[in-house]
Motif scaffolding. Structure first.
Motif, PDB file in Angstrom:
ATOM      1  N   VAL A 134       0.830  -1.207   0.000  1.00 32.33           N
ATOM      2  CA  VAL A 134       0.000   0.000   0.000  1.00 32.33           C
ATOM      3  C   VAL A 134       0.867   1.260   0.000  1.00 32.33           C
TER       4      VAL A 134
ATOM      5  N   ILE B  20       1.784   1.797  -3.536  1.00 30.62           N
ATOM      6  CA  ILE B  20       0.700   2.383  -4.335  1.00 30.62           C
ATOM      7  C   ILE B  20       0.617   3.891  -4.076  1.00 30.62           C
ATOM      8  N   ASN B  21       0.738   4.282  -2.795  1.00 29.64           N
ATOM      9  CA  ASN B  21       0.701   5.712  -2.474  1.00 29.64           C
ATOM     10  C   ASN B  21       1.848   6.455  -3.155  1.00 29.64           C
TER      11      ASN B  21
ATOM     12  N   SER C   8       1.257   6.635  -7.049  1.00 32.41           N
ATOM     13  CA  SER C   8       0.227   7.611  -7.339  1.00 32.41           C
ATOM     14  C   SER C   8       0.835   9.014  -7.479  1.00 32.41           C
TER      15      SER C   8
ATOM     16  N   ALA D 198      -4.042   4.187  -0.599  1.00 34.70           N
ATOM     17  CA  ALA D 198      -4.186   2.803  -0.157  1.00 34.70           C
ATOM     18  C   ALA D 198      -3.797   2.665   1.298  1.00 34.70           C
TER      19      ALA D 198
ATOM     20  N   ALA E  24      -6.994  -0.397  -1.949  1.00 33.77           N
ATOM     21  CA  ALA E  24      -6.615   0.829  -2.647  1.00 33.77           C
ATOM     22  C   ALA E  24      -7.843   1.345  -3.354  1.00 33.77           C
TER      23      ALA E  24
ATOM     24  N   ILE F 234      -8.033   5.925   4.317  1.00 36.87           N
ATOM     25  CA  ILE F 234      -7.668   6.278   2.940  1.00 36.87           C
ATOM     26  C   ILE F 234      -7.928   7.764   2.700  1.00 36.87           C
TER      27      ILE F 234
END
Lengths: 272, 237
Positions: free
Chosen positions: B127, B130-131, B134, B150, B179, B212
């Motif tokens: 996660v 993913i952050n 992004s 996420a 996410a 989130i």
């Protein structure tokens, strides 16, 4: 999902046709949205495996074999048997599959199956321990796709559970001097938790169960839920590059819980 | 209730301290660093750039490729630098998460390559990745429908918690990375390992969405301050 290469291709006109059918609450093969294709399970035709099952889900065929062998335990779990799940998509199953080591899809499938077997434990791994810290039974599950017509995950899940239900392993004795002696006695593997893998795909606004290849290829995304013992969620995996709403997920869970007893009954009643 | 206390004294729905920075690598088209407690991740984005071999490029949209990799000294016992099955699976789910948020039809026949290196792993690495990705995609100027934020949630000693550390992950009864695109309320990644009842699942989902939203605000703040520093550089403040 646009992950295919050149073997199987769904023309735009067919995509529209399938979507139009779904808008009218129909599917290409006249099934209900939450209806599985016909499930056929064949056992014991591979005598060298400790347990095996071949599952036909419509035209999808998956074979799973179980082998138990003596091995060393993991240092972190000295008194428990080990579990290794491997899956391969060999080129016999589809023009899209190429020879070589498992690709990301095969690895993902093996890891989803593994997830459902580990927590909650499908068999009592403590019973597979022979000499703590030295020798345990290793449980190897190998899954091979033989014909890919969509929804390999659910077919692999059914094949795995069917193979485990019929698996037998050799009883071993430990002599006072610590030697391991194989006996002639064959023990059944006791399945203590029963996971069922149920896959939905989302096409447009529709959520359908057990997609065939055409439906799977035009789907926005896929959600596999693992239901254990009827009322517990034993794992979830979303795959494919679409987005899901929270309502979709709740709907999929509700459908999966509803369908669980039916699939379990098909597997258990097929075991002689 | 049980006497369970989190080892770092956090409340059950509390996130670890977050540090985020954009444009940390000059060679990449976009890059970002993201830190959640002791989990430290760096991500680089190249593209959209030409895809080779050309005959395999998609005529209508761009491809997204992701490699998630943990460096050998990011974990307690040295990890082999080769990609493990776990890393291949995580690369796949991250790729598919971003496949749903990048407007791919803007760049036909091209590829967007995302490379993630986990520098230090202490739970929730996917996660955090993913952050980071992004923000790196924003830094590269790639059209996104929304930012992706996420968080991982889980169950330990019958308590529901947010943002698991490595130790918590090891001892958890269930962990679930989520996410989503917070403004659109769409879920892009969902995995669950362990066992949960439906009620626990729904509660975890609610806790996850709240966390989130907090991360989403931090991401927006990071983008704002990064933009301000660029404007300052060109003397347009």
């Amino acid at each position: 999902m646009s992950e295919f290469k050149y073997g199987v291709f769904i023309p735009k006109i067919k995509q529209k046709f399938i979507l139009n059918l779904l808008n009218n609450k129909k599917r290409v093969d006249n099934r209900d949205f939450i209806e599985y294709r016909k499930i056929k399970i064949k056992y014991g035709h591979i005598p060298n495996a400790d347990g095996c099952a071949e599952v036909q889900l419509g035209n999808t065929i998956v074979i799973a074999g179980v082998k138990l062998d003596l091995t060393n335990p993991y240092p972190s779990e000295p008194d428990r048997g080990t579990l290794i799940v491997n899956a391969e998509f060999p080129p016999v199953a589809s023009p899209d599959f190429e020879p070589g080591p498992p690709d990301e899809n095969a690895i993902e499938l093996a890891r989803i199956i593994d997830r459902g077997l580990r927590k909650p434990e499908v068999v009592d791994f403590k019973k597979l321990c022979i000499v703590p810290g030295k020798k345990v039974y290793g449980l190897w599950i190998d899954i091979y796709a033989l014909n890919h017509d969509g929804n390999l995950i659910d077919a692999a899940g059914i094949a795995t559970m069917a193979a485990l239900l019929t698996a037998k392993y050799t009883k071993v004795d430990v002599s006072p001097t610590g030697e391991i002696i194989r006996t002639n006695e064959r023990l059944p593997l006791e399945v203590i938790n029963f996971p069922v893998y149920i896959t939905h795909v989302k096409i447009g606004e529709h959520l359908i169960i057990d997609p065939n290849l055409e439906e799977e290829m035009i789907a926005d995304c896929k959600l596999t839920t693992i239901i254990s013992n009827g009322n517990l969620i034993g794992g979830i995996q979303k795959s494919g590059s679409g987005a899901l709403s929270i309502e979709d997920i709740n709907q999929a869970l509700e459908n999966s819980l509803k369908i669980y007893p039916r699939i379990k009954e098909i597997i258990t009643s097929s075991v002689k | 209730m049980s006497q369970f206390k989190r080892s770092d004294g956090r409340a059950n729905d509390e996130l670890r301290p977050i540090k985020a920075e954009m444009h940390v690598l000059k060679n990449a088209d976009g890059s970002a660093y993201f830190e959640m407690g002791n989990t430290k991740v760096i991500a680089a984005v190249y593209g959209p750039r030409e895809y080779y071999p050309k005959q395999l490029a998609l005529p209508q949209e761009s491809m997204v490729r992701v490699r998630y990799h943990m460096i050998p000294f990011s974990v307690k016992e040295r990890k082999s630098p080769a990609l493990t099955r776990r890393e291949i699976e995580i690369s796949k789910v991250i790729k598919e998460a971003f496949g749903g948020c990048i407007k791919k039809d803007l760049f036909p026949r091209s590829t967007i390559d995302v490379y993630i290196e986990v520098l230090n792993a202490d739970g929730s690495t996917r996660v955090a990745s993913i952050n980071a990705v992004s923000l790196a995609l924003v830094d590269a100027g790639i059209f996104l429908y929304d930012l992706v934020a996420a968080v991982s949630v889980g169950k330990i000693h019958d308590q529901l918690i947010v943002d698991l550390t490595g130790d918590e992950d090891q001892n958890s009864e269930a962990d679930m990375p989520i996410a989503m695109m917070p403004s659109l309320n769409k879920i892009l990644l969902l995995q669950m390992d362990g066992t949960l009842t439906v009620e626990e699942f729904n509660n975890l989902m609610k806790m996850g969405i709240q966390a989130i939203k907090k991360i989403y605000e931090i991401q927006k703040e990071t983008i704002r301050s990064s933009l301000e520093s660029v404007l300052k550089m060109y003397g347009q403040t």
